[in-house]
Enzyme design. Sequence first.
Site, mmCIF file in Angstrom:
data_model
loop_
_atom_site.group_PDB
_atom_site.id
_atom_site.type_symbol
_atom_site.label_atom_id
_atom_site.label_comp_id
_atom_site.label_asym_id
_atom_site.label_seq_id
_atom_site.Cartn_x
_atom_site.Cartn_y
_atom_site.Cartn_z
ATOM 1 N N MET A 1 0.798 -1.228 0.000
ATOM 2 C CA MET A 1 0.000 0.000 0.000
ATOM 3 C C MET A 1 0.835 1.285 0.000
ATOM 4 S SD MET A 1 -2.739 -1.446 -0.371
ATOM 5 C CE MET A 1 -4.081 -0.303 -0.213
ATOM 6 N N ARG A 2 2.058 1.213 -0.509
ATOM 7 C CA ARG A 2 2.875 2.426 -0.630
ATOM 8 C C ARG A 2 3.091 2.738 -2.111
ATOM 9 N NH1 ARG A 2 2.894 5.400 3.392
ATOM 10 N NH2 ARG A 2 4.870 6.369 2.843
ATOM 11 N N ILE A 3 3.262 4.011 -2.412
ATOM 12 C CA ILE A 3 3.598 4.400 -3.780
ATOM 13 C C ILE A 3 5.121 4.404 -3.888
ATOM 14 C CG2 ILE A 3 3.424 6.211 -5.536
ATOM 15 C CD1 ILE A 3 0.724 5.123 -4.883
ATOM 16 N N ASP B 1 -1.355 1.930 -11.359
ATOM 17 C CA ASP B 1 -2.286 0.950 -11.967
ATOM 18 C C ASP B 1 -2.396 1.126 -13.483
ATOM 19 O OD1 ASP B 1 -4.489 1.380 -9.109
ATOM 20 O OD2 ASP B 1 -2.768 0.061 -9.393
ATOM 21 N N HIS C 1 -3.966 -5.941 -9.492
ATOM 22 C CA HIS C 1 -4.966 -4.940 -9.118
ATOM 23 C C HIS C 1 -6.336 -5.585 -9.282
ATOM 24 C CE1 HIS C 1 -6.747 -0.980 -8.513
ATOM 25 N NE2 HIS C 1 -7.522 -1.222 -9.546
ATOM 26 N N GLU D 1 -7.787 -13.784 -8.115
ATOM 27 C CA GLU D 1 -6.436 -13.221 -7.970
ATOM 28 C C GLU D 1 -5.451 -14.325 -7.581
ATOM 29 O OE1 GLU D 1 -6.119 -9.618 -5.536
ATOM 30 O OE2 GLU D 1 -8.293 -9.473 -5.668
HETATM 31 C C1 GRF Z 1 -6.203 -7.786 -2.865
HETATM 32 O O1 GRF Z 1 -7.487 -7.537 -3.401
HETATM 33 C C2 GRF Z 1 -5.171 -7.263 -3.836
HETATM 34 O O2 GRF Z 1 -5.599 -7.316 -5.179
HETATM 35 C C3 GRF Z 1 -5.020 -5.846 -3.426
HETATM 36 O O3 GRF Z 1 -5.056 -5.883 -2.017
HETATM 37 C C4 GRF Z 1 -5.968 -6.923 -1.616
HETATM 38 C C5 GRF Z 1 -5.366 -7.682 -0.475
HETATM 39 O O4 GRF Z 1 -4.342 -8.459 -0.976
HETATM 40 N N1 GRF Z 1 -3.806 -5.304 -3.929
HETATM 41 P P1 GRF Z 1 -3.539 -9.496 -0.025
HETATM 42 O O5 GRF Z 1 -4.577 -10.408 0.606
HETATM 43 O O6 GRF Z 1 -2.829 -8.666 1.019
HETATM 44 O O7 GRF Z 1 -2.625 -10.213 -0.960
#
Ligand code: GRF
Length: 216
Positions: free
Chosen positions: A94-96, A149, A113, A178
């Site tokens: 969750m970081r850019i 993305d 994604h 996924e």
């Molecule tokens: C997933 O939907 C993934 O596509 C998104 O974050 C969600 C959690 O992913 N990037 P994970 O369970 O931490 O792999």
Amino acid sequence: MGPRRRRVGILISGRGSNMASLIEAAQAPDYPAEIALVVSNRPGAGGLARAEAAGIPTTVVDHKLFPDRASFDAEIGQAFGKAGVDLICLAGFMRILSDEFVRTWSGRMLNIHPSLLPLFKGLHPHRQALDAGVRIHGCTVHFVVPELDSGPIVAQAAVPVLPGDDEDALAARVLAEEHRLYPLGLELVANGKARLDGARTLFAAESRTALASSEA
Ligand code: GRF
């Protein structure tokens, strides 16, 4: 003895369910990649325990301890360099990352994604899908480029949006895909059947069967 397996580094921030599916896939003896290191920017990420349980080395690079993005990214690059990583998978990270870091790993960094890109980039893609009223949704494995993305697509999987779906139901249906798609996408890149060529993904002819993964 086949060609040397690519050494993969996985970046996580949370529970790491996509990381877990990559770790499981890489346990197959003929899989063209091995998971060399898992790095989390959050010390408490649930994925760290899952990686350790699978015997995968882990490191925490806590972004809060760095004065700026460049030094945080440099620390991650160092950790992957020491582990001999030559392919990065972002998995719920969750970081850019800085443009410089992304350019350094151009063609060697993948992300998943949870939408059919280019639709619904950014946060809350399932809410975007429900708000847009689409009847088909899904997930995308793509090369990472500086724009969020927006990198060339490697693989996609589709799921139906069902009447009465809320965000959680739709997210769960996509997440199951996924977990199937990311190992497929990484395999295509690790064995050279899909590679980044400028602004496009170039596919070797024989990987035709692996491209469309519409069967649920
Ligand atoms: C997933 O939907 C993934 O596509 C998104 O974050 C969600 C959690 O992913 N990037 P994970 O369970 O931490 O792999």
